[in-house]
Design a protein around this motif. Structure first.
Motif, PDB file in Angstrom:
ATOM      1  N   ARG A  68      82.156  45.348  30.746  1.00  0.00           N
ATOM      2  CA  ARG A  68      83.092  44.795  29.501  1.00  0.00           C
ATOM      3  C   ARG A  68      83.325  43.094  29.730  1.00  0.00           C
ATOM      4  O   ARG A  68      83.157  42.406  28.691  1.00  0.00           O
ATOM      5  CB  ARG A  68      84.332  45.563  29.389  1.00  0.00           C
ATOM      6  CG  ARG A  68      84.822  45.198  27.882  1.00  0.00           C
ATOM      7  CD  ARG A  68      86.174  45.930  27.432  1.00  0.00           C
ATOM      8  NE  ARG A  68      85.673  47.301  27.621  1.00  0.00           N
ATOM      9  CZ  ARG A  68      86.335  48.342  28.413  1.00  0.00           C
ATOM     10  NH1 ARG A  68      87.413  47.761  29.252  1.00  0.00           N
ATOM     11  NH2 ARG A  68      86.012  49.551  28.260  1.00  0.00           N
ATOM     12  N   ALA A 121      74.001  53.218  33.709  1.00  0.00           N
ATOM     13  CA  ALA A 121      74.484  53.411  32.477  1.00  0.00           C
ATOM     14  C   ALA A 121      73.851  54.846  32.290  1.00  0.00           C
ATOM     15  O   ALA A 121      74.469  55.712  31.617  1.00  0.00           O
ATOM     16  CB  ALA A 121      73.785  52.547  31.557  1.00  0.00           C
ATOM     17  N   PRO A 125      78.519  58.099  31.801  1.00  0.00           N
ATOM     18  CA  PRO A 125      78.644  58.073  30.471  1.00  0.00           C
ATOM     19  C   PRO A 125      79.568  57.051  29.890  1.00  0.00           C
ATOM     20  O   PRO A 125      79.367  56.399  28.916  1.00  0.00           O
ATOM     21  CB  PRO A 125      79.208  59.502  30.293  1.00  0.00           C
ATOM     22  CG  PRO A 125      78.699  60.278  31.136  1.00  0.00           C
ATOM     23  CD  PRO A 125      78.557  59.385  32.505  1.00  0.00           C
ATOM     24  N   ALA A 126      80.674  56.728  30.524  1.00  0.00           N
ATOM     25  CA  ALA A 126      81.656  55.810  29.920  1.00  0.00           C
ATOM     26  C   ALA A 126      81.132  54.400  30.037  1.00  0.00           C
ATOM     27  O   ALA A 126      81.409  53.572  29.246  1.00  0.00           O
ATOM     28  CB  ALA A 126      82.929  55.806  30.968  1.00  0.00           C
ATOM     29  N   ARG A 128      77.804  53.828  29.809  1.00  0.00           N
ATOM     30  CA  ARG A 128      76.725  53.604  28.430  1.00  0.00           C
ATOM     31  C   ARG A 128      77.426  53.596  27.302  1.00  0.00           C
ATOM     32  O   ARG A 128      76.933  52.809  26.450  1.00  0.00           O
ATOM     33  CB  ARG A 128      76.040  54.950  28.591  1.00  0.00           C
ATOM     34  CG  ARG A 128      74.951  55.000  27.698  1.00  0.00           C
ATOM     35  CD  ARG A 128      73.910  56.341  27.768  1.00  0.00           C
ATOM     36  NE  ARG A 128      74.690  57.521  27.723  1.00  0.00           N
ATOM     37  CZ  ARG A 128      74.941  58.306  28.585  1.00  0.00           C
ATOM     38  NH1 ARG A 128      74.609  58.134  29.774  1.00  0.00           N
ATOM     39  NH2 ARG A 128      75.686  59.551  28.283  1.00  0.00           N
ATOM     40  N   GLU A 129      78.573  54.286  26.965  1.00  0.00           N
ATOM     41  CA  GLU A 129      79.378  54.212  25.721  1.00  0.00           C
ATOM     42  C   GLU A 129      79.751  52.851  25.417  1.00  0.00           C
ATOM     43  O   GLU A 129      79.956  52.276  24.551  1.00  0.00           O
ATOM     44  CB  GLU A 129      80.356  55.319  25.540  1.00  0.00           C
ATOM     45  CG  GLU A 129      79.703  56.767  25.585  1.00  0.00           C
ATOM     46  CD  GLU A 129      80.657  57.702  25.905  1.00  0.00           C
ATOM     47  OE1 GLU A 129      81.952  57.415  26.064  1.00  0.00           O
ATOM     48  OE2 GLU A 129      80.011  58.984  26.056  1.00  0.00           O
ATOM     49  N   SER A 130      80.680  52.379  26.643  1.00  0.00           N
ATOM     50  CA  SER A 130      81.105  50.989  26.298  1.00  0.00           C
ATOM     51  C   SER A 130      80.119  49.899  26.044  1.00  0.00           C
ATOM     52  O   SER A 130      80.284  48.955  25.370  1.00  0.00           O
ATOM     53  CB  SER A 130      82.044  50.660  27.547  1.00  0.00           C
ATOM     54  OG  SER A 130      82.524  49.294  27.691  1.00  0.00           O
ATOM     55  N   GLN A 132      77.124  50.304  24.711  1.00  0.00           N
ATOM     56  CA  GLN A 132      76.515  50.629  23.314  1.00  0.00           C
ATOM     57  C   GLN A 132      77.491  49.987  22.370  1.00  0.00           C
ATOM     58  O   GLN A 132      76.915  49.231  21.298  1.00  0.00           O
ATOM     59  CB  GLN A 132      76.260  52.092  23.318  1.00  0.00           C
ATOM     60  CG  GLN A 132      75.280  52.188  21.788  1.00  0.00           C
ATOM     61  CD  GLN A 132      73.927  51.590  22.162  1.00  0.00           C
ATOM     62  OE1 GLN A 132      73.271  51.669  23.339  1.00  0.00           O
ATOM     63  NE2 GLN A 132      73.648  50.839  21.153  1.00  0.00           N
ATOM     64  N   GLN A 133      78.746  50.256  22.341  1.00  0.00           N
ATOM     65  CA  GLN A 133      79.529  49.736  21.480  1.00  0.00           C
ATOM     66  C   GLN A 133      79.384  48.037  21.319  1.00  0.00           C
ATOM     67  O   GLN A 133      79.524  47.653  20.265  1.00  0.00           O
ATOM     68  CB  GLN A 133      81.070  50.069  21.600  1.00  0.00           C
ATOM     69  CG  GLN A 133      81.330  51.597  21.360  1.00  0.00           C
ATOM     70  CD  GLN A 133      82.728  52.144  21.850  1.00  0.00           C
ATOM     71  OE1 GLN A 133      83.502  51.208  22.315  1.00  0.00           O
ATOM     72  NE2 GLN A 133      82.869  53.353  21.845  1.00  0.00           N
ATOM     73  N   ASP A 136      76.071  46.913  20.018  1.00  0.00           N
ATOM     74  CA  ASP A 136      76.042  47.126  18.442  1.00  0.00           C
ATOM     75  C   ASP A 136      76.654  45.726  17.820  1.00  0.00           C
ATOM     76  O   ASP A 136      76.183  45.203  16.974  1.00  0.00           O
ATOM     77  CB  ASP A 136      76.662  48.565  18.185  1.00  0.00           C
ATOM     78  CG  ASP A 136      75.570  49.618  18.542  1.00  0.00           C
ATOM     79  OD1 ASP A 136      74.461  49.201  18.953  1.00  0.00           O
ATOM     80  OD2 ASP A 136      76.158  50.657  18.663  1.00  0.00           O
TER      81      ASP A 136
END
Length: 209
Positions: A68, A121, A125-126, A128-130, A132-133, A136
């Motif tokens: 992040r 990733a 999963p965490a 990958r999801e972080s 992706q957000q 985007d």
């Protein structure tokens, strides 16, 4: 002699957090996620292991926070450097190509770090999801800026931009994730990508290369 008061506790805590995240990013770049533990990060940051455990529950938590932080740096570069430089170009297609060139340089200069994030990733999963957000959000920001370009031809829609830049990003993610000794990676050195990606963008957006 009057003793100056030390920094407030909150500032010391923020400084420790920054040292931990910077050390984690450097460790991932140098040694990969395989050698990444809260203990090794603490040693590189010059803090006690307990200091790291006070802030992160486990390796995955620290890994997500490090990614992040990296994406925050990318977002800052996009807002302050990449997009301003691109939108100053009077020609719209050249503006998009310049942004693509910045992406190539970003991935090339941080290939080891990005490789670890991309590869892990799929297993975390965490992570990958972080990612992706955040990606985007970056995609929306760059499309908003480029769609507002005064030289944009009417036939080029937001969909065209999304497809072109997503394709560039996907290609670069594949390049950093590919093992350097594979035939595909050897056939596509960074110098070639830096030269060919703007040509692909130009061709797709309807101009002669």
């Amino acid at each position: 002699m009057t003793t100056r008061p030390g920094p407030p506790r909150q500032k010391r805590s923020q400084a420790a957090m920054e040292r931990i995240l910077e050390a984690a990013q450097q460790l991932i770049t140098d040694e990969g996620v395989a050698g990444f533990t809260l203990g090794t990060v603490a040693a590189r940051a010059g803090v006690a292991v307990g200091t790291v455990y006070q802030r992160f529950a486990n390796k995955e938590d620290l890994l997500v926070s490090t990614q992040r932080r990296w994406l925050d740096e990318v977002a800052r570069a996009q807002r302050e450097l990449f997009l301003p430089a691109a939108v100053r170009q009077p020609d719209f297609v050249r503006a998009v190509c310049l942004y693509a060139e910045h992406l190539v340089a970003l991935f090339r200069d941080h290939a080891a770090l990005v490789r670890e994030f991309v590869v892990y990733a799929t297993a975390v999963p965490a992570l990958r999801e972080s990612a992706q957000q955040r990606l985007d959000q970056l995609a929306r920001e760059r499309c908003d800026a480029l769609m507002a370009h005064p030289g944009r031809p009417p036939h080029i829609t937001r969909g065209h931009l999304l497809l072109a830049l997503r394709a560039v990003q996907s290609l670069l993610e594949w390049r950093v994730a590919a093992s350097p000794d594979t035939e595909e990676a050897a056939a596509m050195p960074w110098e070639t990508l830096a030269d060919d990606i703007p040509k692909l963008v130009t061709a797709y957006l309807g101009h002669d290369a």
